[in-house]
Enzyme design. Structure first.
Site, PDB file in Angstrom:
ATOM      1  N   CYS A   1       2.907   1.873   3.169  1.00 31.39           N
ATOM      2  CA  CYS A   1       4.052   0.964   3.248  1.00 31.39           C
ATOM      3  C   CYS A   1       5.190   1.508   2.399  1.00 31.39           C
ATOM      4  O   CYS A   1       6.357   1.516   2.818  1.00 31.39           O
ATOM      5  CB  CYS A   1       3.673  -0.426   2.759  1.00 31.39           C
ATOM      6  SG  CYS A   1       2.274  -1.179   3.597  1.00 31.39           S
TER       7      CYS A   1
ATOM      8  N   CYS B   1       0.849  -1.192   0.000  1.00 33.77           N
ATOM      9  CA  CYS B   1       0.000   0.000   0.000  1.00 33.77           C
ATOM     10  C   CYS B   1       0.886   1.244   0.000  1.00 33.77           C
ATOM     11  O   CYS B   1       2.104   1.153   0.176  1.00 33.77           O
ATOM     12  CB  CYS B   1      -0.933   0.021   1.209  1.00 33.77           C
ATOM     13  SG  CYS B   1      -0.072   0.150   2.793  1.00 33.77           S
TER      14      CYS B   1
ATOM     15  N   ASP C   1      -4.967   5.090 -39.842  1.00 33.29           N
ATOM     16  CA  ASP C   1      -4.171   5.128 -41.060  1.00 33.29           C
ATOM     17  C   ASP C   1      -4.768   4.077 -41.998  1.00 33.29           C
ATOM     18  O   ASP C   1      -5.455   3.158 -41.555  1.00 33.29           O
ATOM     19  CB  ASP C   1      -2.718   4.801 -40.720  1.00 33.29           C
ATOM     20  CG  ASP C   1      -1.857   4.649 -41.964  1.00 33.29           C
ATOM     21  OD1 ASP C   1      -1.937   5.514 -42.845  1.00 33.29           O
ATOM     22  OD2 ASP C   1      -1.127   3.641 -42.047  1.00 33.29           O
TER      23      ASP C   1
END
Length: 806
Positions: free
Chosen positions: A46, A43, A449
């Site tokens: 952390c 997280c 394209d």
């Protein structure tokens, strides 16, 4: 909406020093890079602790943490700090390093998810849970056995209380250790808050004389369980990238000096010949030099059908040989294969921080202090406002501390991005960052394209019309004889069509006096008879009568055009009819005829003319199979407009645009004019909104860079295409575009669901705390573990989306 122009300077995996390697730096410094796997770092809080610990190490110049993948990359001065020093620093933040250097790359982060439930922390959690359960029995069911075993500062300590304290001591070790490291690094994170809550409950039990040992034990056991669930959930998300990494085999069979030897894949060098038997994985990119087999390329390109490979064909590392035997000459080392580049780019993409993720991180910086302040207010005010006891008020405050950490809120975006990006990579779509995934979800116009994107980029014969008594086979035989010596792409297409029609080279007439007429066609003698093949204008110059040509339907397959000719009294004016009709379809018309020596149209004594049109061949850059379906599907899934931008002439552009069904087209565009067209679409002069440009990634690079999202076609094995675009389709498969758009839209919705659900649940629980509706165990299970598992499971739904199969 993300900006329409972006810096395309991409750094590939090979642009940075090798893990554990070094480069001389300024002032004699030896700059090195190390990569660590830190599975417990799952997280943002952390990651903040790990970063703070590394920042305190002298010699560290840069660090990059990726909690979504559990990976830490550190750039440091090898002369003043070593890898063990860096490992110690990460350990000092309370996190274990499981792999370092190249081994970290091989493992893919985090270890296996199954190991979570057998880890030392898991064992301690189970022991603590059993002790807590026994204490609950004594406290509430077998009360007669809950005897007093002592006292602490005048407060009675019963057997159940002692068991609760033991549960805290066993299950709460990792929590209290994490809280200690958080306090050392001044981090107001969940470990610190939970440690305060647990210690506060124990101290209040002694200070107030009202036992809160049960609450402390419940916090320790349930939060430890919540951490294990969070770790397991993150490992599930990380598994998707690990599966991609595991595609490459660990060993290869190399053919050297006439013998075969099994060696590690890392020992295979460019130029080696590797042997792959049925069911084996190709260990490195290369070219087939022997054997033939169907190869399952789906892990790299996402193609659902195995592709036949034979001598001269390119193959990719990680693909599976189905039923044959191949010898492959390696063209790229194991560290520089298409697969390794894809993995590297996916890793970089997962480390990319989206705008929404940055907002979440900024918001969370205010959220936690605000809830902590609310907890203090509730603790101090509820005895006076609601008349509760001080121990009860303290429990309310401790419950709010549990809700103060925004873990589920913070991971809601990155775990969704990881799931979306890795799922796309396994389906042949490489998304080079969460920013681009989000941007694709906001696209309302897709620009294509033409050549190599909507069309195959390779000329092919589309129509063969025999006239004046000649069959299609006659026309192709003569055309092959003339064009076999031509190097023009039109000639190559005709020779290929003749071969496909079963006209072998040996069946073609003998050719001599061959001459190429630049820009017009070719001529020569076929079996000693003069022939010519080329543009209609060349035949007019040579005096052919193109206004009076007899149709032929004998032999071969009669085309629709031939049938129409026959219905016109067996005669047609080529210049007024079939030639312009074919040209209006964007096709190049080649006439084939016999050129006599005398005046054009002169009849011989036998009644034949010695100058005669034998047939008409139409050649075109064929529309890619599935292009029309892809355009239609894009419209179905919500794209507002599709356009085609091409440098080809307007006639050809109109024909292709009509066939594939785009809403509009612009023709005869130079590269800078394509950029201007994209700019008009992005900025509203010709549409407005998010624009995705789909091209080949090389000559369309300026337009790809200008669009909101640049998408390269057929990028497998192509460095330039992989580096140019924001998103790369690894196979020439336009069906992946609707999938990509759906995935981006779903990812955006999942992120919103996760963000609002995690915030909403936390807010609802927090409001209910002062009224006594939310016990501590509910705050832990619903507010922390429940929401963490919930947002992760919701994000993993993205992996179930699949491209439409042809």
């Amino acid at each position: 909406m993300p900006p329409s122009t972006r810096d395309r300077a991409r750094k590939g995996p090979s642009d940075s020093p090798v893990n554990g390697g070094s480069d001389p730096g300024a002032g004699g410094r030896e700059a090195a890079t190390a990569r660590f796997e830190v599975p417990g770092m799952d997280c943002a809080s952390c990651a903040n602790k790990v970063e703070a610990a590394l920042d305190r190490v002298e010699g560290v110049s840069d660090r990059d943490t990726a909690p979504a993948t559990g990976r830490v990359t550190v750039t440091y001065d090898a002369g003043s700090v070593s890898v063990p020093d860096l490992v110690d620093a990460v350990g000092g933040a309370g996190y274990e390093v499981t792999e370092t250097g190249p081994e970290a790359d091989a493992e893919g982060g985090g270890g296996h998810s199954g190991s979570v439930w057998r880890s030392p922390r898991a064992v301690k959690t189970w022991i603590g849970a059993v002790v807590l359960g026994v204490g609950l029995l004594l406290e509430f069911l077998v009360t007669g056995s809950n005897v007093q075993v002592g006292s602490v500062l005048g407060s009675e300590l019963h057997l159940a209380d002692a068991l609760f304290v033991l549960a805290v001591a066993v299950s709460g070790q990792a929590i209290l250790r994490g809280g200690y490291y958080s306090a050392r690094h001044l981090q107001l994170d969940i470990d610190f808050l939970m440690s305060v809550a647990i210690l506060g409950a124990l101290l209040a039990s002694v200070g107030f004389g009202e036992a809160l040992y049960f609450e402390a034990a419940t916090l320790a056991v349930l939060f430890s369980l919540a951490e294990l669930l969070e770790r397991y959930s993150m490992d599930r998300a990380r598994d998707s990238l690990r599966e991609l990494m595991d595609l490459s085999p660990e060993e290869a069979t190399v053919k050297r000096d006439g013998t075969e030897a099994t060696v590690p894949v890392d020992a295979v060098s460019s130029g080696d010949v590797v042997v792959v038997r049925p069911g084996g994985k190709i260990p490195a990119d290369g070219q087939v030099v022997g054997g033939d087999s169907a190869v399952n390329q789906s892990p790299i390109t996402g193609e659902s059908v195995p592709v036949d490979k034979t001598t001269g064909d390119d193959v990719y590392a990680g693909t599976l040989v189905e039923n044959g035997y191949l010898e492959v000459r390696v063209t790229a080392a194991a560290t520089d294969t298409t697969l390794s580049r894809i993995v590297g780019l996916v890793e970089d993409a997962q480390a990319d921080t989206t705008d929404r993720e940055q907002f979440v991180e900024r918001f969370s910086a205010y959220y936690t202090p605000a809830v902590v302040a609310f907890a203090i207010v509730v603790t101090l005010s509820t005895p006076f406002v609601f008349g509760v006891t001080w121990p009860t008020a303290l429990v309310y405050g401790l419950t709010l501390l549990v809700l103060a950490c925004p873990c589920a809120f913070v991971i809601s975006t990155p775990v969704s991005v990881v799931s979306g990006i890795t799922s796309a990579a396994k389906n042949g779509v490489l998304i080079k960052g969460g920013t681009h995934l989000e941007a694709m979800g906001a696209v309302d116009t897709v620009a294509f394209d033409k050549t190599g994107t909507l069309t195959t980029g390779e000329l092919a014969v589309t129509d063969v019309i025999g006239v004046n008594g000649n069959s299609e086979e006659d026309v192709l035989r003569c055309a092959r004889g003339l064009e076999a010596r031509s190097e023009h792409p039109v000639g190559e297409a005709i020779v290929a069509a003749a071969g496909d029609a079963g006209i072998a080279e040996s069946a073609a007439p003998d050719v001599d006096r061959f001459e190429s007429l630049t820009g017009k066609g070719v001529r020569g003698r076929l079996d000693d008879t003069p022939h010519v093949a080329g543009k209609p204008g060349l035949f007019e110059e040579l005096g052919f009568d193109l206004s009076h040509v007899h149709a032929a339907t004998d032999g071969g397959t009669v085309t629709t055009t031939s049938r129409q000719l026959c219905e016109r009294n067996d005669c047609v004016d080529l210049l007024a009819g079939i030639v312009p009709e074919l040209q209006s379809e964007g096709k190049t018309v080649v006439l084939v005829g016999r050129a006599g020596h005398g005046p054009a149209g002169r009849r011989t004594q036998s009644g034949d003319t010695d100058t005669e049109i034998e047939g008409v061949i139409a050649v075109a850059d064929e529309v890619r199979p599935g292009a029309a379906r892809a355009v239609a599907r894009l419209r179905d899934v919500g794209v507002s407009r599709t356009v085609m931008l091409t440098g080809d002439n307007e006639r050809t552009a109109r024909a292709v645009a009509s066939e594939v069904g785009v809403d509009g087209f612009r023709a005869e565009l130079l590269p800078d004019e394509k950029v201007a067209a994209i700019d008009d679409l992005v900025n509203g002069r010709d549409g407005g909104g998010g624009v995705a440009m789909v091209g080949d990634g090389i000559n369309d690079a300026p337009a790809l860079a200008t669009a909101t999202v640049g998408i390269a076609m057929g990028a497998a094995g192509t460095d330039t295409a992989l580096e140019t675009a924001d998103i790369a389709l690894l196979a020439d498969d336009l069906s992946k575009l609707p999938y990509l758009y759906e995935l981006a839209g779903d990812a955006t919705r999942v992120i919103r669901q996760n963000v609002w659900a995690s915030l909403g649940v936390k807010a609802l629980l927090a409001v209910g705390v002062p009224f006594g509706y939310v016990p501590i165990w509910l705050a832990v299970l619903a507010g922390d573990a429940g929401m963490t598992v919930g947002v992760t499971a919701n994000a993993m739904r993205l992996s179930r989306l699949r491209p439409e199969r042809e």
